[in-house]
Design an enzyme around this catalytic site. Structure first.
Site, PDB file in Angstrom:
ATOM      1  N   SER A 236      10.566  -2.827  -2.770  1.00 40.60           N
ATOM      2  CA  SER A 236      10.346  -3.503  -1.494  1.00 40.60           C
ATOM      3  C   SER A 236      11.459  -4.496  -1.206  1.00 40.60           C
ATOM      4  CB  SER A 236       9.005  -4.250  -1.553  1.00 40.60           C
ATOM      5  OG  SER A 236       8.813  -5.066  -0.412  1.00 40.60           O
ATOM      6  N   HIS A 238      10.626  -6.822   1.101  1.00 42.13           N
ATOM      7  CA  HIS A 238       9.737  -7.768   1.771  1.00 42.13           C
ATOM      8  C   HIS A 238       9.735  -7.555   3.284  1.00 42.13           C
ATOM      9  CE1 HIS A 238       7.050 -11.119   0.971  1.00 42.13           C
ATOM     10  NE2 HIS A 238       7.468 -11.698   2.085  1.00 42.13           N
ATOM     11  N   GLY A 270       8.768   0.170   6.253  1.00 39.21           N
ATOM     12  CA  GLY A 270       8.981   1.124   7.322  1.00 39.21           C
ATOM     13  C   GLY A 270       7.991   2.263   7.400  1.00 39.21           C
ATOM     14  N   GLY A 291       2.349  -2.936   5.952  1.00 37.13           N
ATOM     15  CA  GLY A 291       2.201  -4.320   6.376  1.00 37.13           C
ATOM     16  C   GLY A 291       1.984  -4.472   7.867  1.00 37.13           C
TER      17      GLY A 291
END
Length: 338
Positions: A236, A238, A270, A291
């Site tokens: 990741s 973030h 993404g 997210g």
């Protein structure tokens, strides 16, 4: 509720913090931190999107697959699909005050459970951590609290509370180690040495939990995490919110997977659809975290919205598996890549 209504309500509730763009790629919100954007130029946010777009899957339709199996197990947790909710917090300064912190934590935690998967909960302020932990306690520990890489005893104090809440997995998002706002507020975070990380993992295991390190983007850090005893890593950057000069996660993932021997490798960055999930699995991830799509779903439709999003991604994933001849997510791998 339909997705059009959900997105419209999210746009209204978030008061401009998120435009709820048709194509969420970081361009409209570049540099909006606090907020939903990527840091500075948002280059690493956009890199997540473009790296996944460059990945193509091999379509195959002459095969025996009829009912693709999306269920899996991650870190001993049985999930209906290989999609977890990423740690999300800061409704007041990041999400336009669309929902109170405590309510938002409930929404993502309970929405994920209803869909048959699990949510991570966030940190950053005492309120955010407390609200996330309270939400996880309400569902009998069915959540993964993710703690910031605090300096001093703060991390261990929060780790003890996570164990008391009945959780089975805890995480640390080490990619927030340079957030200056936390240091200015006299709550410093920092990178971790191998000795420090090993001590954290040892304490976590002693408390009966598994440890997930989020924010790994290099082979060197992945190997160090494995040597320190981490049970899982999340590849990741973030969400492009920590450092603009790094690659998209889909670009970094394959080399990390090739070098890791025992750890579970997850990824985020993404992922917007079931096809994106299948791409990450084909690149070697065991599961993915989402997210921003979960924020929009939670703000727009609360628990129902989160469940709708995950169910939609599960349907899209099954469709992609049928179109690539993949019988089970456990069998996904590089052979699916075009």
């Amino acid at each position: 509720m339909d997705m059009k209504t959900l997105r419209q309500q999210a746009r209204e509730r978030m008061n401009g913090a998120c435009r709820v763009c048709p194509h969420c790629d970081g361009r409209a919100c570049a540099g909006e931190l606090p907020g939903m954007g990527g840091i500075r130029t948002a280059a690493s946010f956009r890199a997540n999107i473009t790296a996944l777009e460059k990945v193509c899957l091999r379509m195959r339709l002459i095969h025996e697959v009829r009912a693709p199996e999306t269920a899996c197990e991650v870190l001993g947790l049985p999930l209906s699909l290989p999609v977890l909710i990423a740690p999300l917090a800061g409704t007041t300064f990041n999400m336009g005050k669309g929902l109170p912190e405590e309510r938002f934590a409930q929404v993502v935690t309970e929405g994920a459970r209803s869909a048959g998967t699990i949510a991570c909960t966030g940190d950053g302020t005492p309120e955010a951590f407390d609200c996330g932990l309270k939400a996880v306690e309400a569902v009998e520990g069915w959540g993964i609290p993710v703690i910031k890489p605090w300096a001093g005893d703060v991390f261990f104090e929060r780790l003890e509370r996570v164990a008391q809440a009945g959780c089975r997995v805890v995480g640390m998002d080490i990619d927030t180690a340079a957030i200056t706002a936390l240091a200015k507020s006299k709550r410093p975070v920092s990178p971790k040495s191998r000795a420090e990380l090993s001590a954290i993992v040892e304490k976590t295991h002693a408390l009966g939990l598994k440890f997930m390190l989020k924010g790994v983007l290099s082979v060197e850090d992945a190997l160090a995490a494995e040597e320190c005893g981490c049970d899982a890593i999340v590849v990741s950057n973030h969400g492009g919110r920590a450092f603009e000069a790094v690659p998209g996660t889909a670009a970094a993932l394959p080399a990390i997977v090739r070098n890791v021997k025992e750890m579970t490798v997850l990824a985020d960055g993404g992922v917007r659809s079931g096809a994106d999930v299948l791409k990450m699995l084909a690149l070697g991830a065991r599961a993915v975290l989402i997210g921003r799509p979960a924020i929009i779903a939670g703000m727009g439709g609360e628990e129902e919205g989160v469940q709708m999003l995950l169910s939609r991604m599960q349907r899209q994933l099954a469709e992609g598996m049928l179109l690539t001849g993949c019988a089970s997510v456990r069998e996904a791998g590089p052979h699916l890549l075009a």
